[in-house]
Design a protein around this motif. Structure first.
Motif, short mmCIF file in Angstrom:
data_model
loop_
_atom_site.label_atom_id
_atom_site.label_comp_id
_atom_site.label_asym_id
_atom_site.label_seq_id
_atom_site.Cartn_x
_atom_site.Cartn_y
_atom_site.Cartn_z
N ARG A 208 0.60 -1.22 -0.03
CA ARG A 208 0.04 0.08 -0.03
C ARG A 208 0.93 1.46 -0.04
O ARG A 208 1.88 1.66 0.82
CB ARG A 208 -0.77 0.32 1.13
N LEU A 209 0.76 2.20 -0.96
CA LEU A 209 1.47 3.38 -1.04
C LEU A 209 0.41 4.46 -1.05
O LEU A 209 -0.63 4.61 -1.33
CB LEU A 209 2.19 3.40 -2.42
N ARG A 210 0.90 5.60 -0.74
CA ARG A 210 -0.01 6.73 -0.29
C ARG A 210 0.83 8.12 -1.29
O ARG A 210 2.07 8.01 -1.01
CB ARG A 210 -0.01 7.36 1.04
N LEU A 211 0.18 8.63 -2.29
CA LEU A 211 0.67 9.56 -2.77
C LEU A 211 0.35 11.11 -2.16
O LEU A 211 -0.72 11.31 -2.24
CB LEU A 211 0.32 9.34 -4.34
N GLU A 212 1.44 11.74 -1.94
CA GLU A 212 1.08 13.35 -1.24
C GLU A 212 2.41 13.93 -1.45
O GLU A 212 3.35 13.53 -1.46
CB GLU A 212 0.73 13.12 0.20
#
Ligand SMILES: Nc1ncnc2c1ncn2[C@@H]1O[C@H](COP(=O)(O)OP(=O)(O)OP(=O)(O)O)[C@@H](O)[C@H]1O
Ligand SMILES: [Mg+2]
Length: 221
Positions: A208-212
């Motif tokens: 799981r990755l978060r783009l921010e």
């Protein structure tokens, strides 16, 4: 086995003000990976999938696919690459309106230099669309269209599936089913990169990755 690798990818949009959805993206995708990308609306998730699918060119950084530097490919090479290797499940409906559902699937196979009518029937059945094969896209409901787009993303047995909010418009049953089918593809070595706002479906991924702020970070859970 590595499928592709993005290193320090940077992408700006310049329309009056400069928007930088991707500042410094580094990501390696391997065979069988099921990667979920989360992040707020308008942050750049779709942009990331466009770059990975070679629909958009990065301004800086390197994108290596199958050991080759994508920046060196001309339009024809990119086009052949997409047709064979990439399964797109776009956020917005992108069926060819003048073709029936069955014809849309056959068309996508042909562009990828394949012909497998059995596979067309199999996928129609798997996505509960066997009685909608001869309907035109505008004759399908929103959820049926989403499932049709999912079937199309798989029809040419791509190496990398780029799925942008694949569960949009779908009820609980079909959301679960789409995630299950995507997961099943990864067991065969296909890689899936899926954008989702739904942490339950993201939880099904192997990473799981978060783009921010233009960068990707692992979500540890
Ligand atoms: N072709 C374009 N030209 C200029 N700006 C663009 C273009 N495409 C997207 N943008 C801008 O880039 C930003 C990122 O857009 P993107 O579609 O990648 O976001 P997203 O994370 O997919 O959002 P959502 O969750 O709402 O789908 C947005 O601010 C958007 O307005
Ligand atoms: Mg988006």
């Amino acid at each position: 086995m590595e499928i592709c690798k993005l290193e320090h990818i940077h992408k700006d949009y310049r329309m009056g003000e400069v928007v930088t959805p991707l500042k410094d993206i580094t990501l390696t995708v391997h065979e069988g990976d099921f990667i979920a990308v989360e992040g707020p609306s308008g942050i750049g998730k779709s942009t990331l999938l466009y770059v990975m699918g070679t629909l958009l060119k990065a301004d800086e950084g390197s994108y290596v696919y199958g050991g080759q530097d994508v920046a060196q490919w001309n339009d024809a090479e990119k086009s052949a690459f997409r047709a064979k290797k990439i399964g797109f499940l776009f956020q917005d409906s992108t069926m060819i309106q003048a073709l029936t559902l069955r014809e849309n699937l056959i068309f996508t196979q042909r562009v990828g230099a394949r012909k497998d009518l059995k596979k067309v029937d199999e996928l129609l059945y798997q996505f509960g669309l066997e009685d909608r094969a001869d309907f035109f896209p505008h004759q399908l409901s929103g959820g049926q269209r989403r499932r049709a787009m999912a079937a199309r993303a798989l029809i040419h047995e791509p190496e990398l599936i780029l799925a942008d909010e694949p569960t949009n418009d779908l009820d609980e049953h079909w959301s679960r089913e789409i995630i299950r089918i995507l997961k099943e593809q990864t067991k065969k070595g296909t890689a899936v990169v899926m954008v989702t706002h739904n942490s339950r479906w993201a939880g099904q991924a192997t990473r799981r990755l978060r783009l921010e702020d233009g960068i990707l970070t692992d979500i540890a859970e």
